[in-house]
Design an enzyme around this catalytic site. Structure first.
Site, PDB file in Angstrom:
ATOM      1  N   CYS A 111      26.185 -19.469  -8.310  1.00 16.45           N
ATOM      2  CA  CYS A 111      24.860 -19.993  -7.724  1.00 16.45           C
ATOM      3  C   CYS A 111      24.916 -19.489  -6.040  1.00 16.45           C
ATOM      4  O   CYS A 111      26.243 -20.710  -5.796  1.00 16.45           O
ATOM      5  CB  CYS A 111      24.007 -21.427  -8.242  1.00 16.45           C
ATOM      6  SG  CYS A 111      22.881 -21.414  -7.202  1.00 16.45           S
ATOM      7  N   GLU A 156      16.574 -18.856 -12.201  1.00 17.10           N
ATOM      8  CA  GLU A 156      15.475 -18.603 -10.751  1.00 17.10           C
ATOM      9  C   GLU A 156      14.588 -20.582 -10.658  1.00 17.10           C
ATOM     10  O   GLU A 156      14.251 -20.417 -10.333  1.00 17.10           O
ATOM     11  CB  GLU A 156      15.135 -17.855  -9.630  1.00 17.10           C
ATOM     12  CG  GLU A 156      16.809 -16.893  -9.758  1.00 17.10           C
ATOM     13  CD  GLU A 156      17.152 -17.567  -8.510  1.00 17.10           C
ATOM     14  OE1 GLU A 156      16.736 -18.830  -7.313  1.00 17.10           O
ATOM     15  OE2 GLU A 156      18.806 -16.883  -8.827  1.00 17.10           O
TER      16      GLU A 156
HETATM   17 CO    CO Z   1      20.694 -20.491  -8.105  1.00 17.77          CO
END
Ligand code: CO
Length: 184
Positions: A111, A156
């Site tokens: 991420c 997401e």
């Molecule tokens: Co992320």
């Protein structure tokens, strides 16, 4: 250049608010700049020069906005062996159905807001059907996604709920194999 908030920021732990449609010019501008950021992040030279990491997805809270929208950008090899671009700028996305079967990335997830990758399987639905407004196509769309594509969409979507991928790793057994699942 967008500023990316990391996982120490409070905003990454908050639930985002629905976005009003039709989109405001500001929201449109934000989404296009997020998509542009992702594309550039995948250019090795650009990324190195600007000290940014490469990413395939970016959600509004990661740039400090509490809004239910995110972008996705990557290329993949399609069934016919041709290169396909996966590009979305989604607003108010919602999963309308999902498989019982789960899947996880063999190498774990990453991420842009998490500095060091955390080891462990992040199980997600193998198949999802997701509805959203997509600015790239400029219309309401329904996406049916499997495997990697489904994982990115769900990673997401989690950001819009204040959830980070490592929250989903089994702390006692990070490499646990779940029934009815597939590692990809
Ligand atoms: Co992320």
């Amino acid at each position: 250049m967008l500023k990316i908030y990391d996982d120490k920021s409070k905003i990454l732990r908050e639930r985002c608010e629905p976005v009003s449609l039709p989109l405001s010019k500001d929201d449109e501008k934000t989404l296009w700049s997020m998509l542009d950021y992702l594309k550039k992040s995948q250019d090795e030279k650009y990324a190195e020069k600007h000290h940014i990491r490469s990413g395939v997805g970016l959600a509004a809270p990661q740039i400090g906005l509490k809004k239910r929208m995110y972008v996705i950008y990557y290329t993949k090899t399609g069934k016919n062996g041709k290169e396909e671009v996966v590009s979305y700028a989604l607003v108010n996305p919602k999963i309308v159905s999902n498989s019982a079967k789960l899947c996880a990335l063999r190498g774990g997830e990453g991420c842009l807001s998490v500095k060091e990758d955390k080891e462990g399987y992040v199980y997600r639905y193998y198949k999802i059907v997701l509805k959203a407004f997509d600015l790239v196509q400029n219309k309401d769309i329904t996406i049916t996604a499997y495997g990697y594509d489904a994982i990115v969409l769900q990673h997401e979507l989690d950001h819009l709920e204040g959830i980070l991928y490592y929250d989903r790793i089994n702390k006692q057994n990070p490499l646990e194999i779940k029934p009815n699942s597939e590692l990809i």
